[in-house]
Design an enzyme around this catalytic site. Structure first.
Site, mmCIF file in Angstrom:
data_model
loop_
_atom_site.group_PDB
_atom_site.id
_atom_site.type_symbol
_atom_site.label_atom_id
_atom_site.label_comp_id
_atom_site.label_asym_id
_atom_site.label_seq_id
_atom_site.Cartn_x
_atom_site.Cartn_y
_atom_site.Cartn_z
ATOM 1 N N HIS A 9 -24.897 11.037 2.602
ATOM 2 C CA HIS A 9 -24.105 10.052 3.348
ATOM 3 C C HIS A 9 -23.611 10.644 4.667
ATOM 4 O O HIS A 9 -23.693 10.001 5.718
ATOM 5 C CB HIS A 9 -22.901 9.612 2.505
ATOM 6 C CG HIS A 9 -23.151 8.412 1.656
ATOM 7 N ND1 HIS A 9 -24.127 8.392 0.682
ATOM 8 C CD2 HIS A 9 -22.548 7.186 1.623
ATOM 9 C CE1 HIS A 9 -24.115 7.205 0.078
ATOM 10 N NE2 HIS A 9 -23.171 6.458 0.633
ATOM 11 N N HIS A 54 -19.016 14.588 -3.638
ATOM 12 C CA HIS A 54 -19.465 15.816 -2.993
ATOM 13 C C HIS A 54 -18.337 16.830 -2.880
ATOM 14 O O HIS A 54 -17.165 16.464 -2.763
ATOM 15 C CB HIS A 54 -20.001 15.528 -1.584
ATOM 16 C CG HIS A 54 -21.309 14.824 -1.569
ATOM 17 N ND1 HIS A 54 -22.500 15.452 -1.869
ATOM 18 C CD2 HIS A 54 -21.614 13.529 -1.292
ATOM 19 C CE1 HIS A 54 -23.486 14.571 -1.771
ATOM 20 N NE2 HIS A 54 -22.977 13.401 -1.421
#
Length: 276
Positions: free
Chosen positions: A166, A220
């Protein structure tokens, strides 16, 4: 080389100048989408005592993949189109759009290969794994302790933490847009208005927020986001420089193809006219 072969060679060169970039872009995009669907992550061992991968699994993300695609590609594309219309230059739009597409597709391809090769567990991996109650809680274990099937996308995607896709994709698209705006507004001239600085920085702020949201969603680790951001921005800069001079150049707002036309190169003029 005979005259006939020489003529064919020159024609091939012209076709390559016109369509070569599109062909390579299509190849990169196909590789990206195929690998994104088919490439499986490395099955790395992990510890059930590792608190860094023990966060809860959030079904609803702050920036879903579909929204990311809109923010990092169509939105910048519309802004590029607006600048092209304002300057009455179809060439400016098409060349800058080519750079944007290269930046995002190349970023997606590189990140897909890296994250599947590394196979790092996400912060919510144990929740995705849902280990057996009888699993050993000391030492390293493998996926055999998981009750979630390996065929499940949830478990496979749990081993794709490094780097953040992303973040890389958002910086590849929005970072490229920021460079483009900086060049079009001539931000690095001797005197720059404050509004030009704000408009230039806004895409970077949005990309940064997207990266932070990946940590807030426990998708993440911090280092995944930092590396993804640097990677996406580096790719954006390389792709941008293939189209435009440096942002501090006196002609930073003019693509190289237009500069060739302005230099009076008749061959370049004809080829570019065919492109647009």
């Amino acid at each position: 080389m005979s005259p006939g072969n020489n003529e064919k060679y020159e024609r091939f060169k012209e076709l390559w100048i016109i369509y070569g970039d599109y062909g390579v872009l299509l190849l990169v995009a196909l590789c990206y989408f195929i690998l994104d669907v088919t490439m499986l992550p490395f099955q790395r061992e992990f510890s059930l005592e590792d608190l860094t991968i023990s966060h809860p699994y959030a079904k609803h993300e702050r920036v879903p993949t579909m929204y990311l695609g809109i923010i990092a590609l169509p939105l910048p594309g519309l802004i590029l189109y607006g600048f092209g219309r304002f300057r009455k230059s179809p060439l400016l739009f098409w060349k800058s759009l080519m750079g944007l597409l290269y930046s995002t597709m190349l970023s997606g391809l590189i990140v897909t290969v890296i994250k599947n090769t590394v196979g790092r567990p996400r912060p919510d991996f144990i929740a995705r794994c849902n280990p057996l109650s009888s699993s050993p809680h000391t030492g390293l274990v493998d996926l055999h302790v998981c009750t979630t099937s390996w065929e499940s996308h949830i478990l496979q995607d749990g081993l794709r933490s490094f780097p953040s896709g992303h973040t890389a994709f958002s910086f590849a698209g929005l970072g490229y847009l920021s460079l483009f705006i900086a060049s079009q507004l001539r931000m690095f001239r001797k005197k720059t208005s404050s509004w030009a600085i704000i408009i230039t920085v806004l895409p970077l702020m949005l990309a940064t927020w997207i990266g932070i949201s990946r940590n807030e969603d426990y998708r993440h680790h911090v280092e995944d986001i930092v590396v993804g951001g640097f990677l996406g921005m580096a790719i954006a800069y390389v792709c941008y420089r293939q189209i435009f001079p440096p942002v501090d150049d006196a002609l930073a707002n003019i693509p190289y193809a237009q500069l060739e036309i302005d230099d009076g190169n008749s061959d370049s003029r004809r080829v570019v006219e065919e492109m647009v």
